[in-house]
Design an enzyme around this catalytic site. Structure first.
Site, short mmCIF file in Angstrom:
data_model
loop_
_atom_site.label_atom_id
_atom_site.label_comp_id
_atom_site.label_asym_id
_atom_site.label_seq_id
_atom_site.Cartn_x
_atom_site.Cartn_y
_atom_site.Cartn_z
N ASP A 42 41.85 30.13 38.67
CA ASP A 42 40.39 30.06 38.82
C ASP A 42 39.84 28.81 38.16
O ASP A 42 38.95 28.15 38.69
CB ASP A 42 39.70 31.25 38.13
CG ASP A 42 40.11 32.59 38.68
OD1 ASP A 42 40.42 32.67 39.87
OD2 ASP A 42 40.10 33.57 37.90
N HIS A 59 41.44 34.05 35.76
CA HIS A 59 42.82 33.84 36.18
C HIS A 59 43.11 32.35 35.96
O HIS A 59 42.21 31.51 36.03
CB HIS A 59 43.03 34.13 37.66
CG HIS A 59 42.72 35.53 38.09
ND1 HIS A 59 41.44 35.95 38.35
CD2 HIS A 59 43.53 36.58 38.35
CE1 HIS A 59 41.48 37.21 38.74
NE2 HIS A 59 42.73 37.63 38.76
#
Length: 442
Positions: free
Chosen positions: A107, A104
């Site tokens: 992340d 993501h």
């Protein structure tokens, strides 16, 4: 030149040592170099590491803070920490011999005070990731945007009742698509983490689903405009964090895509844990997607059937995975998809080596299941049984039923004048379960 830091000094590259190996840091069944039908096992299975669990997971749960502390997480500058974290991640990818990774946007790069600052942080980390990908040969299986963690998304992203939030989510996905393209991502995933509702007392369900569809059309249009040729994927999940999510399971996802004219653009990223939360088996969800030509990729984890929430454990259930692999291989494989380990260490598993043990177990289980599934399909005993069971539809009036030539009147006449009462035939479930055990246990 300064040598790069070694973040896993006690672990060498994980090698294949065969089923008889007693080495806990070795593969017993996964041999990435083994050639099967002209392709290596590495190419067949296309394993991927989930960045969020492997390198952002802390072991926290609803009842306590994180327990997992990594040395590369220290530092005052979040962007610098993110770069060191990524160095550790790519060292792990190489040592575990994973050809792909997934992330993501939030992340890999810290979220800033503004979208512009977040994008700037992301650009710095993506440049670093691009260098590491080139140096290691590890590729990006898919990217996605985190549209669920920030409080702005507490009522959803594209389904939020506030158009401002919809616009912000669109801007974030625009950037996530750009960086996925920059890193050569082969897919882009939508997981509707909060695209659902808690109560219908404050929800216009029809309008929210229309907004969700509009958002996906906008994403497809923008992706094509920048030359992104990857596959779009939807990841179904019935609940958690919201009580009811619009991408409940594959069947509801198929209905949604076809209703809004999106079926040509999307396939499914199927997760074992999400399947069981929806009341289905992993194999069932694969079969539903495959029947519609929409099987795209797999999130390789499992849940605990004694718990009613998303535990994201590493799957070592060879029986479950063999049944899944039979369905996947029968469907022709995953194309540009792969097997992504969307799984996390258990809260007490705090040693760096535990990250290796977990992935070794998952990779070996899938590799063994792959081999067993190939044998099952090659011998064709189950396929022949199913073919025989439905043989009455291959000729005569059965064929007329399937081709649309039969009518209620013609079938009634057959039953009244010729066929009479059907003779029940056993489904032989117990026999077939025993037959499956001969493959699993010899």
């Amino acid at each position: 030149m300064k040598k790069p830091a070694v973040h896993f000094p006690t672990v060498a590259t994980i090698a294949h040592e065969g089923p008889g190996s007693a080495n806990p840091l070795a593969f017993r069944h996964y041999n990435p170099a083994e050639v099967i039908d002209g392709r290596t096992m590495k190419e067949h299975l296309r394993f991927s590491i989930a960045y969020w669990h492997a390198f952002r997971g802390t072991g926290s749960d609803p009842f306590g803070p994180g327990t997992i502390c990594r040395p590369w997480e220290s530092g005052k500058d979040p962007v610098s920490v993110a770069k060191v974290r990524m160095d550790a991640a790519f060292e792990f990818f190489q040592k575990i011999q994973a050809p792909f990774w997934c992330f993501h946007d939030r992340d890999i790069a810290p979220e800033g005070r503004t979208l512009a600052e977040s994008n700037k942080n992301l650009d710095q980390i993506v440049a670093h990731a691009k260098t590491l990908q080139k140096a290691t040969g590890v590729k990006l299986l898919w990217g996605t945007a985190n549209l669920f963690s920030n409080p702005r998304y507490m009522c959803g992203a594209s389904t939020n009742p506030d158009a401002h939030v919809f616009a912000y989510a669109a801007a974030q996905v625009k950037k996530a698509l750009e960086v996925t393209q920059e890193l050569g991502g082969e897919n882009y995933v939508f997981w509707g983490g909060r695209e659902g509702y808690e109560t219908l007392l404050n929800t216009n369900l029809k309008r929210e689903q229309e907004h969700l569809a509009a958002f996906m059309h906008l994403a497809v249009n923008y992706a094509r405009s920048i030359g992104f040729k990857g596959q779009f994927l939807i990841e179904p999940k019935p609940k958690e964090p919201t009580k009811h999510q619009y991408d409940f399971d594959v069947a509801s996802g198929v209905a949604f895509l076809r209703t809004f004219g999106l079926e040509k653009h999307f396939k499914f990223n199927i997760e074992t844990n999400h399947a069981t939360l929806a009341g289905h088996t992993f194999e069932h969800e694969i079969e539903v997607a495959a029947a519609q030509g929409m099987l795209g990729s797999i999130d390789a984890n499992t849940g605990d059937l004694l718990l009613g929430w998303d535990t994201d454990q590493f799957n070592t259930n060879v029986k479950e995975l063999t049944l899944a692999m039979v369905s996947i291989l029968r469907a022709g494989g995953l194309g540009s998809g792969g097997f992504n380990f969307d799984a996390k260490l258990r809260r007490p598993s705090i040693d760096p080596e535990d990250l290796f043990h977990a992935h070794i177990g998952g990779m070996d289980a899938y590799a063994l299941a792959f081999k067993l599934a190939r044998r099952i399909l090659a011998e064709g005993k189950f396929e022949q049984f199913v073919a025989d069971r439905y043989a009455s539809f291959d000729t005569g009036f059965g064929r007329d039923i399937e081709t649309g030539k039969a009518t209620f009147k013609s079938l009634e006449k057959l039953v009244l004048t010729k066929l009479g009462e059907p003779t029940p035939r056993s489904g032989k479930q117990e026999y077939l379960e025993n037959l499956l055990n001969t493959y699993l246990h010899g």
